[in-house]
Design a protein around this motif. Structure first.
Motif, PDB file in Angstrom:
ATOM      1  N   THR A 131     -24.762  29.115  36.855  1.00  0.00           N
ATOM      2  CA  THR A 131     -25.046  27.840  36.198  1.00  0.00           C
ATOM      3  C   THR A 131     -24.891  26.692  37.186  1.00  0.00           C
ATOM      4  N   SER A 132     -25.863  25.814  37.227  1.00  0.00           N
ATOM      5  CA  SER A 132     -25.709  24.585  38.007  1.00  0.00           C
ATOM      6  C   SER A 132     -26.636  23.548  37.413  1.00  0.00           C
ATOM      7  N   GLU A 133     -26.042  22.555  36.732  1.00  0.00           N
ATOM      8  CA  GLU A 133     -26.911  21.572  36.090  1.00  0.00           C
ATOM      9  C   GLU A 133     -27.386  20.528  37.091  1.00  0.00           C
ATOM     10  N   SER A 134     -26.871  20.644  38.319  1.00  0.00           N
ATOM     11  CA  SER A 134     -27.212  19.608  39.296  1.00  0.00           C
ATOM     12  C   SER A 134     -28.423  20.027  40.123  1.00  0.00           C
ATOM     13  N   GLN A 135     -29.298  19.084  40.386  1.00  0.00           N
ATOM     14  CA  GLN A 135     -30.427  19.335  41.285  1.00  0.00           C
ATOM     15  C   GLN A 135     -29.986  19.123  42.730  1.00  0.00           C
ATOM     16  N   ARG A 136     -28.766  18.589  42.909  1.00  0.00           N
ATOM     17  CA  ARG A 136     -28.379  18.176  44.251  1.00  0.00           C
ATOM     18  C   ARG A 136     -27.935  19.336  45.125  1.00  0.00           C
ATOM     19  N   TRP A 137     -27.551  20.453  44.515  1.00  0.00           N
ATOM     20  CA  TRP A 137     -27.106  21.591  45.317  1.00  0.00           C
ATOM     21  C   TRP A 137     -27.569  22.894  44.674  1.00  0.00           C
ATOM     22  N   LEU A 173     -18.701  19.407  42.801  1.00  0.00           N
ATOM     23  CA  LEU A 173     -19.001  20.678  43.473  1.00  0.00           C
ATOM     24  C   LEU A 173     -17.865  21.689  43.343  1.00  0.00           C
ATOM     25  N   GLY A 174     -16.619  21.221  43.468  1.00  0.00           N
ATOM     26  CA  GLY A 174     -15.472  22.123  43.315  1.00  0.00           C
ATOM     27  C   GLY A 174     -15.519  22.788  41.949  1.00  0.00           C
ATOM     28  N   PHE A 175     -15.778  21.987  40.928  1.00  0.00           N
ATOM     29  CA  PHE A 175     -15.885  22.514  39.570  1.00  0.00           C
ATOM     30  C   PHE A 175     -17.026  23.527  39.471  1.00  0.00           C
ATOM     31  N   ALA A 176     -18.182  23.187  40.035  1.00  0.00           N
ATOM     32  CA  ALA A 176     -19.353  24.065  39.930  1.00  0.00           C
ATOM     33  C   ALA A 176     -19.086  25.415  40.609  1.00  0.00           C
ATOM     34  N   LEU A 177     -18.399  25.392  41.750  1.00  0.00           N
ATOM     35  CA  LEU A 177     -18.088  26.644  42.453  1.00  0.00           C
ATOM     36  C   LEU A 177     -17.127  27.502  41.640  1.00  0.00           C
ATOM     37  N   LYS A 178     -16.122  26.864  41.039  1.00  0.00           N
ATOM     38  CA  LYS A 178     -15.171  27.630  40.223  1.00  0.00           C
ATOM     39  C   LYS A 178     -15.861  28.186  38.978  1.00  0.00           C
ATOM     40  N   ARG A 179     -16.792  27.412  38.417  1.00  0.00           N
ATOM     41  CA  ARG A 179     -17.496  27.934  37.232  1.00  0.00           C
ATOM     42  C   ARG A 179     -18.348  29.151  37.614  1.00  0.00           C
ATOM     43  N   ALA A 180     -18.945  29.138  38.802  1.00  0.00           N
ATOM     44  CA  ALA A 180     -19.706  30.307  39.249  1.00  0.00           C
ATOM     45  C   ALA A 180     -18.776  31.512  39.386  1.00  0.00           C
ATOM     46  N   GLN A 181     -17.590  31.273  39.950  1.00  0.00           N
ATOM     47  CA  GLN A 181     -16.601  32.352  40.067  1.00  0.00           C
ATOM     48  C   GLN A 181     -16.224  32.870  38.676  1.00  0.00           C
ATOM     49  N   TRP A 182     -16.041  31.964  37.738  1.00  0.00           N
ATOM     50  CA  TRP A 182     -15.694  32.312  36.348  1.00  0.00           C
ATOM     51  C   TRP A 182     -16.777  33.223  35.743  1.00  0.00           C
ATOM     52  N   GLN A 183     -18.050  32.845  35.954  1.00  0.00           N
ATOM     53  CA  GLN A 183     -19.146  33.656  35.408  1.00  0.00           C
ATOM     54  C   GLN A 183     -19.100  35.079  35.964  1.00  0.00           C
ATOM     55  N   ILE A 184     -18.902  35.195  37.270  1.00  0.00           N
ATOM     56  CA  ILE A 184     -18.961  36.514  37.914  1.00  0.00           C
ATOM     57  C   ILE A 184     -17.747  37.361  37.518  1.00  0.00           C
ATOM     58  N   VAL A 185     -16.580  36.742  37.499  1.00  0.00           N
ATOM     59  CA  VAL A 185     -15.365  37.509  37.207  1.00  0.00           C
ATOM     60  C   VAL A 185     -15.358  37.960  35.741  1.00  0.00           C
ATOM     61  N   ARG A 186     -15.876  37.139  34.854  1.00  0.00           N
ATOM     62  CA  ARG A 186     -16.019  37.575  33.446  1.00  0.00           C
ATOM     63  C   ARG A 186     -16.965  38.768  33.357  1.00  0.00           C
ATOM     64  N   HIS A 187     -18.058  38.689  34.106  1.00  0.00           N
ATOM     65  CA  HIS A 187     -19.030  39.780  34.146  1.00  0.00           C
ATOM     66  C   HIS A 187     -18.364  41.077  34.635  1.00  0.00           C
ATOM     67  N   GLN A 188     -17.371  40.944  35.511  1.00  0.00           N
ATOM     68  CA  GLN A 188     -16.657  42.124  36.021  1.00  0.00           C
ATOM     69  C   GLN A 188     -15.650  42.673  35.012  1.00  0.00           C
ATOM     70  N   GLY A 189     -15.481  41.969  33.894  1.00  0.00           N
ATOM     71  CA  GLY A 189     -14.615  42.473  32.833  1.00  0.00           C
ATOM     72  C   GLY A 189     -13.159  42.070  32.966  1.00  0.00           C
ATOM     73  N   LEU A 190     -12.857  41.161  33.882  1.00  0.00           N
ATOM     74  CA  LEU A 190     -11.463  40.741  34.038  1.00  0.00           C
ATOM     75  C   LEU A 190     -11.174  39.542  33.137  1.00  0.00           C
ATOM     76  N   GLU A 191      -9.892  39.308  32.887  1.00  0.00           N
ATOM     77  CA  GLU A 191      -9.500  38.217  31.978  1.00  0.00           C
ATOM     78  C   GLU A 191      -8.665  37.145  32.645  1.00  0.00           C
ATOM     79  N   HIS A 192      -8.101  37.486  33.773  1.00  0.00           N
ATOM     80  CA  HIS A 192      -7.082  36.617  34.357  1.00  0.00           C
ATOM     81  C   HIS A 192      -7.423  36.331  35.818  1.00  0.00           C
ATOM     82  N   VAL A 193      -7.392  35.058  36.184  1.00  0.00           N
ATOM     83  CA  VAL A 193      -7.569  34.658  37.584  1.00  0.00           C
ATOM     84  C   VAL A 193      -6.349  33.833  37.970  1.00  0.00           C
ATOM     85  N   THR A 194      -5.808  34.082  39.144  1.00  0.00           N
ATOM     86  CA  THR A 194      -4.693  33.249  39.614  1.00  0.00           C
ATOM     87  C   THR A 194      -5.045  32.680  40.988  1.00  0.00           C
TER      88      THR A 194
END
Ligand SMILES: CC(C)(COP(=O)(O)OP(=O)(O)OC[C@H]1O[C@@H](n2cnc3c(N)ncnc32)[C@H](O)[C@@H]1OP(=O)(O)O)[C@@H](O)C(=O)NCCC(=O)NCCS
Length: 310
Positions: free
Chosen positions: A16-22, A113-134
């Motif tokens: 997900t990236s709602e920005s056209q800038r990156w 951008l920091g938020f967008a990168l973490k949200r991408a990580q969130w999408q992928i890690v959820r897809h991997q079936g995990l629940e917890h990130v530290t």
């Protein structure tokens, strides 16, 4: 072989990236990892030995690790890197994702951008079936606190002293490497709402003060305008009972203090170390963060405690 496995595993995910800038992209090739090495040198200047090298980034990426890059006009300007890990619970070891690095070039900060990168990580890690990130971060950094606690919805009740020993990079030299370890419960309503852009409560300082939540350690300003920690902090108690909500103040711009006032930086480290360790030991959890950009700007952690039965 592992490269192909990894590619097909992640290719179904549209970041997900709602920005056209990156543009956000999962990174997997040796050439891409070399650009991540270079970016680390720019974000954490001063220590070549602290750069995570290409071979390690690649091995992690081929074994369930996640490296996502943000590009502007083809140039890498930010990245996030983490890998699967284990945590030890009363029910035995459990898998989690350990997020190790998030970095954005200085000229691209504060644009989401920091938020967008973490949200991408969130999408992928959820897809991997995990629940917890530290992950860990310096609790005295207001911008990081705002991103981690407010924007991402992480919570924290773990204070780690001297996690990395003596750090050598330019941002951290000379200061004990104490860190918050935050918990990001990626399937929780709190986090999912934030990732999906739903509104969430952001209360001003005045709201907390009116409702009786005290600032345990209001800063004291010196003649030159530097914020100092008070000599002693208020206890989180009223009439012998623990308060449900308390606030802890931190400097709004610790980076400048660190760069120009090393003794004051150390005083803040030891002051907040004692305060957070005591509050966490007494059942408090960091659940919100307030940054008020007035004159002077001020920053506060909100800690809450379940007082039923206390
Ligand atoms: C931490 C870092 C990755 C954040 O990246 P970023 O792209 O600036 O992040 P975002 O723009 O998504 O969020 C930053 C937020 O902090 C806010 N902010 C800026 N200065 C602030 C301050 N002093 N106090 C509180 N919030 C502040 C911004 O306004 C923005 O919030 P908003 O979107 O609500 O306005 C980046 O600053 C960085 O690379 N820092 C150096 C390396 C580092 O500390 N990495 C993390 C630990 S490994």
């Amino acid at each position: 072989m592992s490269h192909h496995l990894c590619e097909s595993e992640l290719s179904g995910i549209e970041l997900t990236s709602e920005s056209q800038r990156w543009e956000l992209r999962v990174l997997q090739t040796p050439e891409e990892m070399r650009t991540v090495e270079e970016l680390q040198r720019q974000v954490w200047p001063g220590s070549e030995t602290d750069v995570v090298p290409t071979h390690l980034l690649l091995t992690a990426a081929h074994n369930g690790g996640v490296v996502v890059g943000a590009f502007v006009e083809g140039q890498l300007v930010g990245f996030v890197f983490g890998f699967p890990g284990l945590e030890f619970t009363p029910d035995g070891p459990r898998p989690k994702h350990c997020s190790h690095m998030l970095g954005v070039l200085p000229e691209y900060r504060d644009q989401g951008l920091g938020f967008a990168l973490k949200r991408a990580q969130w999408q992928i890690v959820r897809h991997q079936g995990l629940e917890h990130v530290t992950w860990t971060y310096d609790p005295l950094l207001s911008r990081n606190a705002h991103l981690n606690i407010t924007k991402l919805g992480a919570v924290c009740n773990t204070y780690l002293r001297e996690v990395y020993g003596q750090m050598r990079d330019g941002l951290n030299v000379g200061l004990p490497s104490d860190r918050f370890q935050v918990d990001w419960w990626i399937n929780s309503r709190r986090v999912v709402d934030r990732m999906e852009g739903k509104p969430y409560p952001r209360l001003p300082l005045s709201h907390y003060l009116k409702s009786g939540a005290p600032v345990l350690n209001p800063v004291e300003w010196d003649d030159e305008g530097w914020p100092h920690p008070p000599a002693s902090s208020q206890a989180a108690m009223e009439d012998g009972h623990p308060l449900p909500t308390v606030l802890v103040e931190i400097p709004a711009d610790f980076l400048t203090i660190k760069a120009t006032q090393p003794d004051l930086a150390l005083a803040w480290r030891f002051h907040t170390r004692a305060l957070f360790e005591e509050l966490f030991a007494n059942g408090y959890v960091v659940t919100e963060f307030i940054h008020e950009s007035g004159r002077p700007p001020r920053s506060f952690y909100v800690l809450t405690r379940d007082t039923r039965g206390a």
